[in-house]
Write a protein that holds these residues in place. Structure first.
Motif, PDB file in Angstrom:
ATOM      1  N   GLN A 128      65.013  -2.826 -26.801  1.00  0.00           N
ATOM      2  CA  GLN A 128      63.886  -2.327 -27.609  1.00  0.00           C
ATOM      3  C   GLN A 128      62.555  -2.691 -26.965  1.00  0.00           C
ATOM      4  OE1 GLN A 128      66.321  -2.478 -31.879  1.00  0.00           O
ATOM      5  NE2 GLN A 128      64.685  -3.952 -31.492  1.00  0.00           N
ATOM      6  N   LEU A 129      62.480  -3.867 -26.432  1.00  0.00           N
ATOM      7  CA  LEU A 129      61.237  -4.269 -25.753  1.00  0.00           C
ATOM      8  C   LEU A 129      61.036  -3.483 -24.463  1.00  0.00           C
ATOM      9  CD1 LEU A 129      61.368  -8.133 -26.337  1.00  0.00           C
ATOM     10  CD2 LEU A 129      59.450  -6.647 -26.942  1.00  0.00           C
ATOM     11  N   ASN A 130      62.098  -3.274 -23.722  1.00  0.00           N
ATOM     12  CA  ASN A 130      61.992  -2.522 -22.466  1.00  0.00           C
ATOM     13  C   ASN A 130      61.516  -1.099 -22.700  1.00  0.00           C
ATOM     14  OD1 ASN A 130      62.660  -4.295 -20.365  1.00  0.00           O
ATOM     15  ND2 ASN A 130      64.847  -4.143 -20.825  1.00  0.00           N
ATOM     16  N   VAL A 173      56.889  -7.554 -32.199  1.00  0.00           N
ATOM     17  CA  VAL A 173      56.862  -9.008 -32.426  1.00  0.00           C
ATOM     18  C   VAL A 173      58.198  -9.511 -32.942  1.00  0.00           C
ATOM     19  CG1 VAL A 173      55.766 -10.856 -33.762  1.00  0.00           C
ATOM     20  CG2 VAL A 173      54.375  -8.975 -32.855  1.00  0.00           C
ATOM     21  N   SER A 174      58.810  -8.740 -33.834  1.00  0.00           N
ATOM     22  CA  SER A 174      60.069  -9.206 -34.428  1.00  0.00           C
ATOM     23  C   SER A 174      61.177  -9.324 -33.380  1.00  0.00           C
ATOM     24  CB  SER A 174      60.511  -8.246 -35.534  1.00  0.00           C
ATOM     25  OG  SER A 174      60.705  -6.937 -35.005  1.00  0.00           O
ATOM     26  N   GLY A 190      63.064 -12.692 -32.436  1.00  0.00           N
ATOM     27  CA  GLY A 190      64.520 -12.723 -32.469  1.00  0.00           C
ATOM     28  C   GLY A 190      65.095 -13.388 -31.227  1.00  0.00           C
ATOM     29  N   ILE A 191      64.499 -13.100 -30.060  1.00  0.00           N
ATOM     30  CA  ILE A 191      64.961 -13.726 -28.804  1.00  0.00           C
ATOM     31  C   ILE A 191      64.763 -15.226 -28.868  1.00  0.00           C
ATOM     32  CG2 ILE A 191      64.454 -13.932 -26.340  1.00  0.00           C
ATOM     33  CD1 ILE A 191      63.767 -10.917 -26.384  1.00  0.00           C
ATOM     34  N   PHE A 205      59.170 -11.360 -21.185  1.00  0.00           N
ATOM     35  CA  PHE A 205      58.262 -10.674 -22.128  1.00  0.00           C
ATOM     36  C   PHE A 205      57.160 -11.584 -22.662  1.00  0.00           C
ATOM     37  CE2 PHE A 205      62.478  -8.578 -22.578  1.00  0.00           C
ATOM     38  CZ  PHE A 205      62.134  -7.330 -22.083  1.00  0.00           C
ATOM     39  N   TYR A 206      57.044 -12.756 -22.112  1.00  0.00           N
ATOM     40  CA  TYR A 206      56.118 -13.797 -22.599  1.00  0.00           C
ATOM     41  C   TYR A 206      54.675 -13.295 -22.672  1.00  0.00           C
ATOM     42  CZ  TYR A 206      53.284 -18.094 -22.252  1.00  0.00           C
ATOM     43  OH  TYR A 206      52.359 -19.091 -22.432  1.00  0.00           O
ATOM     44  N   LYS A 207      54.237 -12.559 -21.640  1.00  0.00           N
ATOM     45  CA  LYS A 207      52.820 -12.207 -21.551  1.00  0.00           C
ATOM     46  C   LYS A 207      52.372 -11.246 -22.658  1.00  0.00           C
ATOM     47  CE  LYS A 207      53.567  -8.359 -18.311  1.00  0.00           C
ATOM     48  NZ  LYS A 207      53.218  -7.837 -16.962  1.00  0.00           N
ATOM     49  N   TYR A 208      53.299 -10.580 -23.328  1.00  0.00           N
ATOM     50  CA  TYR A 208      52.926  -9.590 -24.347  1.00  0.00           C
ATOM     51  C   TYR A 208      52.673 -10.212 -25.720  1.00  0.00           C
ATOM     52  CZ  TYR A 208      54.818  -6.434 -20.806  1.00  0.00           C
ATOM     53  OH  TYR A 208      55.070  -5.774 -19.642  1.00  0.00           O
ATOM     54  N   PHE A 209      52.999 -11.506 -25.856  1.00  0.00           N
ATOM     55  CA  PHE A 209      52.918 -12.121 -27.188  1.00  0.00           C
ATOM     56  C   PHE A 209      52.176 -13.465 -27.129  1.00  0.00           C
ATOM     57  CE2 PHE A 209      56.762  -9.567 -26.875  1.00  0.00           C
ATOM     58  CZ  PHE A 209      56.555  -8.660 -27.918  1.00  0.00           C
TER      59      PHE A 209
END
Length: 554
Positions: free
Chosen positions: A19-21, A30-31, A35-36, A57-61
């Motif tokens: 879903q993130l990809n 965010v959810s 969840g990860i 995905f760290y940089k997006y949050f």
């Protein structure tokens, strides 16, 4: 989080990841990222997979950065090796778009440098190299903080040693790749090293100096001020501003080791004035009180320095050198002992200093050298000094010739013994005797070459390179000794003594070849002594306090 099976956790993680990809604006998912983070607290395989997704995905949050880092660091400390390794591999990704994290990631990684697991250490090394390639300046700065300085000492000696080893083995060999832009980054790492050198052992100092010498910043085309900078570093390490105490063995070792390390820069034109003044003022007056092996180290270093001294330094040092030379040249036939290495070193130093200020020898040796300067002192009678000096020269020559004869006889006997030797051990012992005798012959021949021109009232002082010092590599044009190596079994210059007493052929031969000439090779020099004298963590020249013992010899 609900109690799923391991397969379910893995399935959920892949779902979050897909879903993130696929999301165009990942920051809206965010959810999924939460969840990860939560799933990273579950099964072993889930932890391993989460360790890939969290940094990805760290940089997006940014709002979840604290929680994400905390969970990931828990994975770095997990009990399972596979989880730890995967988490370590992900650490550099936290810095891709957040360079401020580099220092923190380096701090984390150096804590694991000492891991007993090879695969874990390998992951740490690769992660650190990744960070260095991302931002070499920030990464080097963070690494060197763990090496420490007087102002900011390292708090963990074990970590400090691991970091030094990493820098030596992984960073230094690829400096050309890492240090870009070259001039800026070479200057940066030089400044970091200079700060760390305030509190290092001798081995560490030598390693850092060897690296600095390899930089283009200090290369063959470098201006004189760069050589002056390196000499200044070595002078600081030698602690030349300290009051000398002959009982301070650490300072003596450090001083003599640093003196030798300074030589290549002196050859390239840097001034050795501060070193020579200190030695002349403090060391030579107490020469007899120095440890035996350090005496020969000092004299050899002075001999190698002497061709590069200034006239002013030469004039200041000559009286001390002449005094020592007279002391160690045999006087009359009273059975005094003679140290061949001392005499060779002092004669060589004397020639090169006197070559620059020849008239200074008038009042020291009774010569009659005219330069037209008041310092000629031609109106004074120094005939007694001349008679004394030449008689000592005569005795040195007589004893040296007798020694050459005995050494040559010994070489013949050794050749016969070698032919009859049956075991490798016997052959090795005889080979060592032959090497020692060969070096002894070189020493004796040098002495005769240097005494010969000193008999005249107006002598010819040697100021060129015609004399090849006995402990230096043998040149192709050298006689019989060509191709031989310096004796590996050498002890020190204090053992290089033979007496005129008891000249029986057997006892003299054994003493001369087996023991007396052992000190003719390079004794302990500039290699294992360290730094300290109560500074910082008290890292001595021979080691770093009680927690570690290191040596430093050339």
């Amino acid at each position: 989080m609900a109690d799923y099976s391991e397969a379910a956790y893995i399935e959920k993680l892949y779902e979050y990841g897909e879903q993130l990809n696929s999301a165009k604006d990942k920051s809206q998912n965010v959810s999924d990222y939460k969840g990860i983070i939560e799933t990273a607290k579950t099964s072993v395989k889930a932890k391993q997979l989460a360790a890939q997704f969290i940094p990805k995905f760290y940089k997006y949050f940014p709002a979840l950065s604290g929680a994400a880092l905390d969970v990931h660091l828990d994975l770095v400390e997990a009990e399972e090796l596979g989880v730890r390794v995967q988490a370590i591999r992900g650490l550099p990704l936290f810095c891709k778009d957040a360079p401020d994290n580099i220092g923190k990631m380096v701090d984390i990684l150096v804590q694991i440098l000492g891991s007993e697991e090879f695969v874990e250490r390998d992951a740490v090394h690769k992660a650190l190299m990744s960070l260095l390639r991302q931002d070499v300046k920030a990464s080097l700065t963070a690494l060197f903080k763990h090496i420490g300085s007087v102002e900011e000492p390292s708090t963990d000696d074990t970590i400090r040693e691991k970091v030094i080893n990493f820098v030596r083995d992984k960073v230094f060999p690829i400096k050309a790749e890492l240090l870009k832009p070259q001039e800026e980054m070479e200057r940066h790492i030089t400044d970091l090293i200079k700060k760390s050198l305030e509190d290092v052992t001798g081995i560490e100092f030598r390693m850092f100096m060897d690296f600095l010498k390899s930089l283009s910043l200090f290369g063959e085309q470098a201006p004189a001020e760069r050589m002056k900078e390196l000499i200044g570093i070595i002078e600081g390490q030698a602690d030349l501003d300290a009051q000398f105490n002959v009982s301070d063995a650490d300072h003596i070792d450090r001083l003599i080791s640093c003196l030798h390390m300074a030589l290549p820069f002196v050859v390239r034109g840097a001034s050795s004035n501060k070193f020579l003044n200190y030695i002349n003022k403090y060391i030579i007056p107490v020469f007899d009180q120095l440890p035996g092996e350090r005496k020969v180290d000092l004299l050899r270093s002075l001999a190698e320095f002497s061709p590069y001294t200034t006239p002013q330094d030469s004039r200041q040092m000559l009286p001390s050198i002449v005094q020592l030379l007279k002391k160690y040249m045999t006087w009359k036939k009273t059975g005094e002992e003679m140290n061949f290495t001392y005499v060779e070193c002092l004669l060589y130093t004397f020639h090169h200093l006197a070559h620059k200020v020849p008239n200074a020898t008038n009042s020291l040796c009774g010569y009659k050298i005219v330069t037209g300067q008041p310092s000629d002192r031609l109106g004074e009678d120094f005939s007694e000094l001349y008679n004394d000096f030449t008689e000592r020269l005569n005795n040195v020559e007589e004893f040296t010739r007798a020694t050459i004869k005995k050494l040559t006889q010994g070489m013949d006997e050794n050749n016969k013994s070698m032919a009859g030797a049956k075991t490798d051990e016997e052959k090795e012992k005889i080979k060592t005797k032959k090497q020692n005798a060969t070096t002894g012959l070189r020493t004796c021949n040098n002495i005769l070459s240097m005494t010969k021109p000193l008999h005249a009232k107006v002598p010819s002082f040697i100021g060129d390179k015609r004399i090849n010092l006995s402990w230096k590599e043998v040149t192709k044009t050298a006689p019989a000794a060509a191709g031989t190596k310096r004796p590996a079994s050498a002890a020190n210059g204090a053992n290089n003594i033979v007496s005129k007493k008891g000249r029986g052929a057997g006892s003299f031969q054994n003493q001369l070849v087996n023991r007396a000439l052992e000190g003719l090779s390079l004794g302990g020099r500039a290699g294992t002594r360290g730094r300290g004298r109560g500074r910082g963590n008290g890292r001595g020249w021979a080691g770093r306090g009680s927690s570690r013992g290191k040596g430093y010899h050339r």
